[in-house]
Write a protein that holds these residues in place. Structure first.
Motif, PDB file in Angstrom:
ATOM      1  N   ALA A  60      17.357  55.207 -22.046  1.00  0.00           N
ATOM      2  CA  ALA A  60      18.475  54.348 -22.399  1.00  0.00           C
ATOM      3  C   ALA A  60      19.559  55.186 -23.079  1.00  0.00           C
ATOM      4  N   ASP A  61      20.811  54.770 -22.892  1.00  0.00           N
ATOM      5  CA  ASP A  61      21.924  55.516 -23.486  1.00  0.00           C
ATOM      6  C   ASP A  61      21.785  55.624 -24.999  1.00  0.00           C
ATOM      7  N   SER A  62      21.231  54.592 -25.618  1.00  0.00           N
ATOM      8  CA  SER A  62      21.137  54.558 -27.075  1.00  0.00           C
ATOM      9  C   SER A  62      20.168  55.594 -27.640  1.00  0.00           C
ATOM     10  N   VAL A  63      19.278  56.125 -26.794  1.00  0.00           N
ATOM     11  CA  VAL A  63      18.295  57.098 -27.285  1.00  0.00           C
ATOM     12  C   VAL A  63      18.406  58.440 -26.571  1.00  0.00           C
ATOM     13  N   ALA A  64      19.238  58.537 -25.555  1.00  0.00           N
ATOM     14  CA  ALA A  64      19.354  59.786 -24.789  1.00  0.00           C
ATOM     15  C   ALA A  64      19.731  60.938 -25.717  1.00  0.00           C
ATOM     16  N   GLY A  65      19.012  62.046 -25.553  1.00  0.00           N
ATOM     17  CA  GLY A  65      19.254  63.212 -26.393  1.00  0.00           C
ATOM     18  C   GLY A  65      18.469  63.202 -27.689  1.00  0.00           C
ATOM     19  N   ARG A  66      17.878  62.063 -28.033  1.00  0.00           N
ATOM     20  CA  ARG A  66      17.080  61.970 -29.266  1.00  0.00           C
ATOM     21  C   ARG A  66      15.611  61.683 -28.961  1.00  0.00           C
ATOM     22  N   PHE A  67      15.363  60.889 -27.927  1.00  0.00           N
ATOM     23  CA  PHE A  67      14.005  60.523 -27.537  1.00  0.00           C
ATOM     24  C   PHE A  67      13.658  61.189 -26.215  1.00  0.00           C
ATOM     25  N   THR A  68      12.398  61.543 -26.055  1.00  0.00           N
ATOM     26  CA  THR A  68      11.931  62.126 -24.801  1.00  0.00           C
ATOM     27  C   THR A  68      10.608  61.505 -24.397  1.00  0.00           C
ATOM     28  N   ILE A  69      10.564  60.956 -23.190  1.00  0.00           N
ATOM     29  CA  ILE A  69       9.320  60.404 -22.664  1.00  0.00           C
ATOM     30  C   ILE A  69       8.620  61.469 -21.819  1.00  0.00           C
ATOM     31  N   SER A  70       7.296  61.493 -21.899  1.00  0.00           N
ATOM     32  CA  SER A  70       6.507  62.420 -21.095  1.00  0.00           C
ATOM     33  C   SER A  70       5.146  61.775 -20.841  1.00  0.00           C
ATOM     34  N   ARG A  71       4.351  62.390 -19.978  1.00  0.00           N
ATOM     35  CA  ARG A  71       3.035  61.816 -19.674  1.00  0.00           C
ATOM     36  C   ARG A  71       2.059  62.911 -19.309  1.00  0.00           C
ATOM     37  N   ASP A  72       0.787  62.554 -19.439  1.00  0.00           N
ATOM     38  CA  ASP A  72      -0.317  63.405 -19.029  1.00  0.00           C
ATOM     39  C   ASP A  72      -1.160  62.576 -18.073  1.00  0.00           C
ATOM     40  N   ASN A  73      -1.032  62.829 -16.783  1.00  0.00           N
ATOM     41  CA  ASN A  73      -1.736  62.007 -15.799  1.00  0.00           C
ATOM     42  C   ASN A  73      -3.254  62.143 -15.909  1.00  0.00           C
ATOM     43  N   ALA A  74      -3.725  63.302 -16.305  1.00  0.00           N
ATOM     44  CA  ALA A  74      -5.174  63.497 -16.441  1.00  0.00           C
ATOM     45  C   ALA A  74      -5.752  62.623 -17.543  1.00  0.00           C
ATOM     46  N   LYS A  75      -4.933  62.306 -18.532  1.00  0.00           N
ATOM     47  CA  LYS A  75      -5.375  61.469 -19.655  1.00  0.00           C
ATOM     48  C   LYS A  75      -4.855  60.045 -19.549  1.00  0.00           C
ATOM     49  N   ASN A  76      -4.105  59.748 -18.485  1.00  0.00           N
ATOM     50  CA  ASN A  76      -3.506  58.417 -18.323  1.00  0.00           C
ATOM     51  C   ASN A  76      -2.760  57.999 -19.582  1.00  0.00           C
ATOM     52  N   THR A  77      -1.992  58.916 -20.109  1.00  0.00           N
ATOM     53  CA  THR A  77      -1.318  58.714 -21.386  1.00  0.00           C
ATOM     54  C   THR A  77       0.172  59.015 -21.250  1.00  0.00           C
ATOM     55  N   VAL A  78       0.963  58.182 -21.919  1.00  0.00           N
ATOM     56  CA  VAL A  78       2.408  58.391 -21.982  1.00  0.00           C
ATOM     57  C   VAL A  78       2.796  58.595 -23.436  1.00  0.00           C
ATOM     58  N   TYR A  79       3.784  59.430 -23.656  1.00  0.00           N
ATOM     59  CA  TYR A  79       4.242  59.759 -25.000  1.00  0.00           C
ATOM     60  C   TYR A  79       5.723  59.446 -25.141  1.00  0.00           C
ATOM     61  N   LEU A  80       6.134  59.201 -26.372  1.00  0.00           N
ATOM     62  CA  LEU A  80       7.549  59.075 -26.684  1.00  0.00           C
ATOM     63  C   LEU A  80       7.806  59.901 -27.938  1.00  0.00           C
ATOM     64  N   GLN A  81       8.464  61.038 -27.756  1.00  0.00           N
ATOM     65  CA  GLN A  81       8.854  61.865 -28.879  1.00  0.00           C
ATOM     66  C   GLN A  81      10.207  61.390 -29.367  1.00  0.00           C
ATOM     67  N   MET A  82      10.262  60.948 -30.617  1.00  0.00           N
ATOM     68  CA  MET A  82      11.480  60.386 -31.186  1.00  0.00           C
ATOM     69  C   MET A  82      11.971  61.303 -32.299  1.00  0.00           C
ATOM     70  N   SER A  83      13.209  61.746 -32.188  1.00  0.00           N
ATOM     71  CA  SER A  83      13.797  62.625 -33.179  1.00  0.00           C
ATOM     72  C   SER A  83      15.129  62.028 -33.642  1.00  0.00           C
ATOM     73  N   SER A  84      15.643  62.571 -34.740  1.00  0.00           N
ATOM     74  CA  SER A  84      16.923  62.098 -35.299  1.00  0.00           C
ATOM     75  C   SER A  84      16.932  60.580 -35.397  1.00  0.00           C
ATOM     76  N   LEU A  85      15.873  60.027 -35.932  1.00  0.00           N
ATOM     77  CA  LEU A  85      15.730  58.578 -35.988  1.00  0.00           C
ATOM     78  C   LEU A  85      16.766  57.949 -36.904  1.00  0.00           C
ATOM     79  N   LYS A  86      17.215  56.757 -36.490  1.00  0.00           N
ATOM     80  CA  LYS A  86      18.223  56.007 -37.215  1.00  0.00           C
ATOM     81  C   LYS A  86      17.635  54.662 -37.639  1.00  0.00           C
ATOM     82  N   PRO A  87      18.208  54.038 -38.666  1.00  0.00           N
ATOM     83  CA  PRO A  87      17.710  52.715 -39.068  1.00  0.00           C
ATOM     84  C   PRO A  87      17.727  51.712 -37.910  1.00  0.00           C
TER      85      PRO A  87
END
Length: 121
Positions: A60-87
Motif C-alpha cells: 500500500a502507498d501508506s507503507v511503501a518504503g517502510r514495510f516489506t512483505i516476504s515469505r518462506d514457502n518451505a515454512k508456509n510463513t509470511v513476514y511483515l518487516q515494519m520500520s519507521s513506524l508511525k502512530p
C-alpha cells in the motif's frame, strides 16, 4: 482444518521497528498468495501488502518504503518487516492466505486471529 497463527505484535515507539510473522498450519496441499491487512481503531480493514507464491509483492502507498512483505514457502510463513513506524500504523494486523486443501479442491481464503500493533511514546 487450516490455521493462520500470527506473532510479533506489541508496543513500539515512533520510529521503531517490528517484525510480524504468520505461519499456516494444518492439513493442506499448497499455500498460494498471502497478505497482511490492518484495522485501525474505528476504521475499516485495509490491505497493507500481499505476496504471491512466486514472491511478487505489492505494498500500500501508506507503507511503501517502510514495510516489506516476504515469505518462506518451505515454512508456509509470511513476514511483515515494519520500520519507521508511525502512530497512524497503530492497528490490529491480520494475516490472510489463499490455501488449496488438496490437489482436487479449489482455493479457499483464510484469516488469522489478528495481532495488535501499537505505536506510541
Amino acid at each position: 482444518q487450516v490455521q493462520l497463527v500470527e506473532s510479533g505484535g506489541g508496543l513500539v515507539q515512533p520510529g521503531g521497528s517490528l517484525r510480524l510473522s504468520c505461519a499456516a498450519s494444518g492439513s493442506f496441499f499448497i499455500v498460494n498468495a498471502m497478505g497482511w491487512y490492518r484495522q485501525p481503531p474505528g476504521k475499516q480493514r485495509e490491505r497493507v501488502a500481499f505476496i504471491t507464491r512466486g514472491s511478487s509483492t505489492n505494498h500500500a502507498d501508506s507503507v511503501a518504503g517502510r514495510f516489506t512483505i516476504s515469505r518462506d514457502n518451505a515454512k508456509n510463513t509470511v513476514y511483515l518487516q515494519m520500520s519507521s513506524l508511525k502512530p497512524e500504523d497503530t492497528a490490529v494486523y491480520y494475516c490472510n492466505a489463499d490455501v488449496q486443501r488438496s490437489f482436487s479442491t479449489s482455493m479457499a481464503n483464510y484469516w488469522g486471529q489478528g495481532t495488535q500493533v501499537t505505536v506510541s511514546s
